[in-house]
Design an enzyme around this catalytic site. Sequence first.
Site, PDB file in Angstrom:
ATOM      1  N   GLU A  60       0.803  -1.224   0.000  1.00  0.00           N
ATOM      2  CA  GLU A  60       0.000   0.000   0.000  1.00  0.00           C
ATOM      3  C   GLU A  60       0.835   1.272   0.000  1.00  0.00           C
ATOM      4  O   GLU A  60       0.565   2.207  -0.752  1.00  0.00           O
ATOM      5  CB  GLU A  60      -0.967   0.021   1.203  1.00  0.00           C
ATOM      6  CG  GLU A  60      -2.134  -0.938   1.072  1.00  0.00           C
ATOM      7  CD  GLU A  60      -1.824  -2.366   1.484  1.00  0.00           C
ATOM      8  OE1 GLU A  60      -0.675  -2.636   1.898  1.00  0.00           O
ATOM      9  OE2 GLU A  60      -2.726  -3.220   1.398  1.00  0.00           O
ATOM     10  N   HIS A 129     -11.144  -4.089   9.685  1.00  0.00           N
ATOM     11  CA  HIS A 129     -11.872  -3.793   8.448  1.00  0.00           C
ATOM     12  C   HIS A 129     -13.026  -2.822   8.685  1.00  0.00           C
ATOM     13  O   HIS A 129     -13.879  -2.658   7.827  1.00  0.00           O
ATOM     14  CB  HIS A 129     -12.416  -5.084   7.818  1.00  0.00           C
ATOM     15  CG  HIS A 129     -11.383  -5.900   7.107  1.00  0.00           C
ATOM     16  ND1 HIS A 129     -10.404  -6.600   7.774  1.00  0.00           N
ATOM     17  CD2 HIS A 129     -11.158  -6.102   5.784  1.00  0.00           C
ATOM     18  CE1 HIS A 129      -9.640  -7.229   6.890  1.00  0.00           C
ATOM     19  NE2 HIS A 129     -10.066  -6.937   5.673  1.00  0.00           N
TER      20      HIS A 129
END
Lengths: 327, 344
Positions: A60, A129
Amino acid sequence: MAETLMFNALREAIDEEMAKDPTVLVMGEDVGHYGGSYKVTKDLYKKYGELRLLDTPIAENSFTGMAIGAAMTGLRPIIEGMNMGFLLLAFNQIANNAGMLRYTSGGNFKIPMVIRGPGGVGRQLGAEHSQRLEAYFQAVPGLKIVACSTPYNAKGLLKSAIRDDNPVLFFEHVLLYNLKENLPEGEYYLPLDKAEVVRKGNDVTILTYSRMRHHVMQAVKTLEKEGIDPEVIDLISLKPLDFETIGASIRKTHKVIVVEECMRTGGIGAEIIASINDRLFDELDAPVIRLSSQDIPTPYNGTLENLTIVQPYQIVEAAKKMVALKV
Amino acid sequence: MVQERALPKFQSSTAKVTREEGLRLYEDMVLGRLFEDKCAEMYYRGKMFGFVHLYNGQEAVSTGVILAMRPGEDYVCSTYRDHVHALSAGVPARNVMAELFGKETGCSKGRGGSMHLFSAERRLLGGYAFIGEGIPVATGAAFQTKYRREVMGDETADQVTAAFFGDGTTNNGQFFECLNMAALWKLPIIFVVENNKWAIGMAHERATSQPEIYQKASVFGMPGVEVDGMDVLAVRAVAQEAVARARAGEGPTLIECLTYRFRGHSLADPDELRSKAEKEAWLARDPIKKFAAYLLEQNLASQQDLKAIEKKIQSVVEDAVQFALESPEPKPEDLYKYVFAEDE
């Protein structure tokens, strides 16, 4: 008019902008062959090729930095955070380089990029999440932060974000991708810096964004039956805040409730309330009520998860208290 | 204690230069050296502030690599030790010095400072103060070149990007992540490690399980080259080869330049850990003296030629200081300028 699911509305926005401008591209995990974890880029690689729908390795911070380098040199990348929470791993690139580099370079470089993807609390996805990064990133200078909430605004806002010359953090919500709405034929753009008055009313101003807009509208049905007339504003732009729209409403109702999905401490609401105190304190009939998620990691257990985020009945209670000035 | 990596016995480069090229390389290295010496002086005189990381000793790397590229067309991405990369890339000494003085005429308008030098015109992508964060940005610039060529059909898109960083950075994830992506997509980039043996106070051998950094290229199927970072012609030769490979679409190269910084990590570093013997051994390999000797020996230049260059550069540096001193401060009303793209 065509009934369109939210993820397809987003896809249309990307497709239209890519067709129009060859410098627009998408980068991220599984955005190509797989079509995005929520199918926002489904099959676009077949139309635009693998370089324009670039499937990146799971790295990322590095692919975000790559997008910044590409933006500095004239491309208009769209980064997809497969889950926005993963972009905590790209925090440095987003904060130091997307956010601050234009300033520290004294205007040498522009960074026209969009960082988009699913945020918010889903259904029992567990803490990692279920992030609300908008709160973490709001202090970073140079970023625009936008949260969409309907298929209509998702499409118009994403198109504007892609055209914007600044880095835009664009939050979708993991539970809203299957919302349906009739969209106008053809292209349209919505302003990134304008809040949306969802329902006009006179009794109390409810400021909200993203999925909480829908919780608020559920609460409004009950409030209407009880004769309460709330004004509902979807902030859309979390940074900068649209104080023209917010201020006009507060000058009318003199009562404010903030309903947000981020945690209470250091949240979007905290900043809104501080700003209201700075600018509109004398307009208030009562202290602002803030309904936020609990200051805890989002629990897996469904009951506990429901207790963590704001529920419609709490909004009803708060509005009734506020209108009766029993706060 | 860990075993210190033995310095390979480098043969003096057999690369040849013309007189004109040789003098150009010499001038660029002298500019780097005298500019940095002046920075130290100005720092101690209170004209510049913050963290200032000088490049003394490493000049052969900046000059050897950047002058093997097409400065102003190709992209250069640096670190916090960026003054000399900016100069080699062609950012005028005046604008670099003015930036260090925090002036409006600085290459980053006084908003960046020593560690954040930028020039869109000279294609200097920065100036990155954190370890490793420039590597992805450089990789993105290289990706952009490939994209323009292959997606947009731009035949002129053959630019190469050089990403500079130190030995300490090669233990950071961004280094490995970007080597992977650059090799995977055959991006036109060269990764230049300036291995000066020390990450502030952390000796390279104490920080890494494989001290030979160039060998780390092999797992990505990428050429990795070890070169004497004190020999400008040697650096130039490997850079030329890497640049040609990148420009031809044959992908990236990792170049490890074994070099040394003659000063502390920054001007705030007491520099207590490096031994006197080590410093002396490296000072004896001064890249500028070495190259001057070569130019004289090969009859490419006379003592007078070299003196004339030094004199010219002295005046360039003095002029830069004068320019910086006389330049205006940024205006207070412009405090918010450049936060957003609309603030032109």
